[in-house]
Scaffold this motif. Sequence first.
Motif, PDB file in Angstrom:
ATOM      1  N   ALA A 594       8.241   2.510  14.809  1.00  0.00           N
ATOM      2  CA  ALA A 594       6.855   2.360  14.360  1.00  0.00           C
ATOM      3  C   ALA A 594       5.871   2.731  15.454  1.00  0.00           C
ATOM      4  O   ALA A 594       4.859   3.393  15.194  1.00  0.00           O
ATOM      5  CB  ALA A 594       6.624   0.929  13.887  1.00  0.00           C
ATOM      6  N   VAL A 595       6.151   2.313  16.678  1.00  0.00           N
ATOM      7  CA  VAL A 595       5.217   2.577  17.781  1.00  0.00           C
ATOM      8  C   VAL A 595       5.119   4.069  18.058  1.00  0.00           C
ATOM      9  O   VAL A 595       4.025   4.600  18.296  1.00  0.00           O
ATOM     10  CB  VAL A 595       5.643   1.798  19.037  1.00  0.00           C
ATOM     11  N   ARG A 596       6.246   4.773  18.013  1.00  0.00           N
ATOM     12  CA  ARG A 596       6.194   6.215  18.263  1.00  0.00           C
ATOM     13  C   ARG A 596       5.398   6.930  17.179  1.00  0.00           C
ATOM     14  O   ARG A 596       4.650   7.869  17.451  1.00  0.00           O
ATOM     15  CB  ARG A 596       7.608   6.778  18.336  1.00  0.00           C
ATOM     16  N   ARG A 659       9.141  -0.265   5.153  1.00  0.00           N
ATOM     17  CA  ARG A 659       7.944  -0.788   5.824  1.00  0.00           C
ATOM     18  C   ARG A 659       8.294  -1.796   6.907  1.00  0.00           C
ATOM     19  O   ARG A 659       7.396  -2.326   7.568  1.00  0.00           O
ATOM     20  CB  ARG A 659       7.031  -1.454   4.796  1.00  0.00           C
ATOM     21  N   LEU A 660       9.586  -2.103   7.085  1.00  0.00           N
ATOM     22  CA  LEU A 660       9.992  -3.120   8.048  1.00  0.00           C
ATOM     23  C   LEU A 660       9.592  -2.787   9.485  1.00  0.00           C
ATOM     24  O   LEU A 660       9.118  -3.668  10.221  1.00  0.00           O
ATOM     25  CB  LEU A 660      11.503  -3.358   7.941  1.00  0.00           C
ATOM     26  N   PRO A 661       9.764  -1.541   9.964  1.00  0.00           N
ATOM     27  CA  PRO A 661       9.290  -1.238  11.325  1.00  0.00           C
ATOM     28  C   PRO A 661       7.798  -1.511  11.502  1.00  0.00           C
ATOM     29  O   PRO A 661       7.378  -2.038  12.530  1.00  0.00           O
ATOM     30  CB  PRO A 661       9.623   0.246  11.482  1.00  0.00           C
ATOM     31  N   TYR A 691       5.046  -7.110   1.910  1.00  0.00           N
ATOM     32  CA  TYR A 691       5.612  -7.273   0.575  1.00  0.00           C
ATOM     33  C   TYR A 691       4.862  -6.471  -0.493  1.00  0.00           C
ATOM     34  O   TYR A 691       5.426  -6.113  -1.518  1.00  0.00           O
ATOM     35  CB  TYR A 691       5.607  -8.753   0.185  1.00  0.00           C
ATOM     36  N   SER A 692       3.565  -6.232  -0.284  1.00  0.00           N
ATOM     37  CA  SER A 692       2.770  -5.595  -1.335  1.00  0.00           C
ATOM     38  C   SER A 692       3.221  -4.156  -1.551  1.00  0.00           C
ATOM     39  O   SER A 692       3.590  -3.462  -0.607  1.00  0.00           O
ATOM     40  CB  SER A 692       1.285  -5.630  -0.966  1.00  0.00           C
TER      41      SER A 692
END
Length: 761
Positions: A594-596, A659-661, A691-692
């Motif tokens: 996610a950060v990258r 969407r977990l990362p 969750y949405s």
Amino acid sequence: MDNADSSSEPAGPQPIRRLQESLINRIAAGEIIHRPSSALKELIENSLDAGATSIRVTIKDGGLKLLQIQDNGCGIRKSDLPILAERFTTSKLSTFSDLQSLRTYGFRGEALASISHVAHLSVITKTMTDSCAYKAHYLDGRLTPAKPGQSADPKPCAGNDGTTITAENLFYNTPTRLAALRSSSEEYARILDVVTRYAVHNSTVSFVCKKAGTAGPDISTPSNSTTKQAIRLLYGQTIARELLDAKFSSGVRSADEDSMDVDNDDAEEDGWHGEALFTSANYQAKKTVFLLFINHRLVESTRIKRAVESVYSTILPKGTFPFVYLSLEIDPRAVDVNVHPTKREVHFLDEESIISRVSDEIQRTLAGQARSRTFEYQTQTLLTGGILDVNQSAKKGKGKEKAGEEDDDSEDEEEAVAPSGTISKQKTVYSKDKIRVSQADRKLDSMFPILDPATQASATQFSSTERDRDKYRSRDNSSSSLRPTQTPAANTSPRSHDIPESECYLTSISGLRSDVGKAQHNFLTEIVQKHVFVGIVDVRRSLSLIQHETKLYLLNHASFAEELFYQLGLRQFGNYTRLKLEPPPPIRHLVRLAVRTENERWKECGLDMEADEVVERIVTKLTGNAGMLNEYFSMRITPEGTLASLPLLLPGYIPDLARLPLLLMRLGPQVCWTQERECFSTFLRELAYFYSPGDLTMSQKGKGSEKVDGDGPGEKRERWQIEHVLFPAMRKYLLTPRNLLDRDVLQVANLPDLYRVFERC
């Protein structure tokens, strides 16, 4: 024996003593100032008596730490400041006979005196003729120096025309009263209620109410507006669009009095008139909102309130109540205002006849309203008390018999007996007023391919799609496919599950749950609870259609889902079902993905951040709070740094694990880890966002994010979950806040309006 004889002797009378002046004043102050809202009520009335057109209220800690009111009225003369806070000092009365023609709010001169005995009081005031303002401090009704060693005389200072009164540390010297008060948030809610009521009645005066240190006010009304406009602004469009109005006076006789041909001279002796704004039968609330002003004074009257509620008892369903604003102006000679220390109650002559006249006029207006009251499957056009002359009805019946006519179901009008016993007319329910909510009707789903059983079974296993891998793929082209174990069956629906509220004794969680109830918008909640799902318009843009009664609404289901999952998180706090991840992914790897991805966007915006440093700080924050996350949220981080489980907020609904990362990355900077209440609130907000439903690629259009897998199993699975899991859960559990009404709901059609269009064609 001597001891027995002495114990049997009756006790002698206790001596009667004169109470000390300070004790007398403190007892009297307790009768006037019950809580911060009662103090503010007295101060608002003083400002209105001074002719103010602008009133600003500033509050801190529910008014206990700070209660300040600033107005632009006529101000106070410097020569009057020494006795301003003494008891029974007033500019409203000079003789007892003045009580018979009183037209002001205050008259006893006890408000400022009472406040000065239970708080630190200061006043800044300036009249139009003064060259500067003057500031004075008061304690126990007398001038006191601002600091020890200084003079107690009022000091010149800068200031505008008008008066600013500040009460600090309310009830500092009465700890019992202070301990008996509610929380600061509840006391502030009472203050807002007082300001709201006076702002409605005094619509030509600008009111502003805010908390100290906040940028925006909680209440802000313009000057020179109408009462209806003030109600719309303060109580919402839902109430405003259902308002009916009625005016009445002693010179207007009801239809019953005219038909009986009797004199009503008694009503003409003492003139009075009034007006009322009240909701129609289409509006329903859990409690009555009753604003009563008599001679512009905010008062309470149980008899008037019960009389008005009895009118609605035959109209509204049991347990629902109206909104009523009633203003009466009665000859001051017929009103006794000196019957309650806080002026909350008044007594007046001809109370029975006035109440009867008001109730009759409200009932007549309700019965004659053009708009009908709608139910789920039919429309009731007769509200109550529809008046039809009995003699005319009898003549009509005889005429039919002579003509040999028989009753037929196709007649446009049929006679009915109203609950009050009078005969009235009830119109036929026309097609434009019928609400079609049959589940057999064709919906938008019929235009899409239906999932076969094999596809439905696969819908319970969430793996990263090609689109999701493109978003969070690492630089070495390695990606892990996450699969939750023991997921519910695909046809599982919240209808077959009940989500009980967990027992939690943390005051922070109790406060957050209470805030959800206070922020609830009644009308929007009713729409969601009684809606019929029509279909999904655009799954990528999170747009869906629902029907409520005869209206069709377009809403952003992602925003509604986010609020739903936040409330479900609060509801199950500390007692979540675990959603296990197999194999458990390393959180460092997910955060790095996610950060990258976000780091590339930051660089495009001109920001250069070290990705490894950001990853390390986020991982350290998460692992350092692993115990709390596991205990309260069932989010288990193993000692090896892997994510073993997540909280399952809604049975039958599995979030998009692509969407977990992003969730793990946002938990680092977006959650307030130092304050308990803010920590729980911000964490649940991030969990709800995770969750949405929604498309992560919508924010990257034009960067190779063209629509992918639009007709694949991923989108079909998402559609199925939205219709069969998400919307039923909203209907059952969601208490919708007002902010969703402002930006995420749009009425796109109304059946009666469509019929008018087609009739023109």
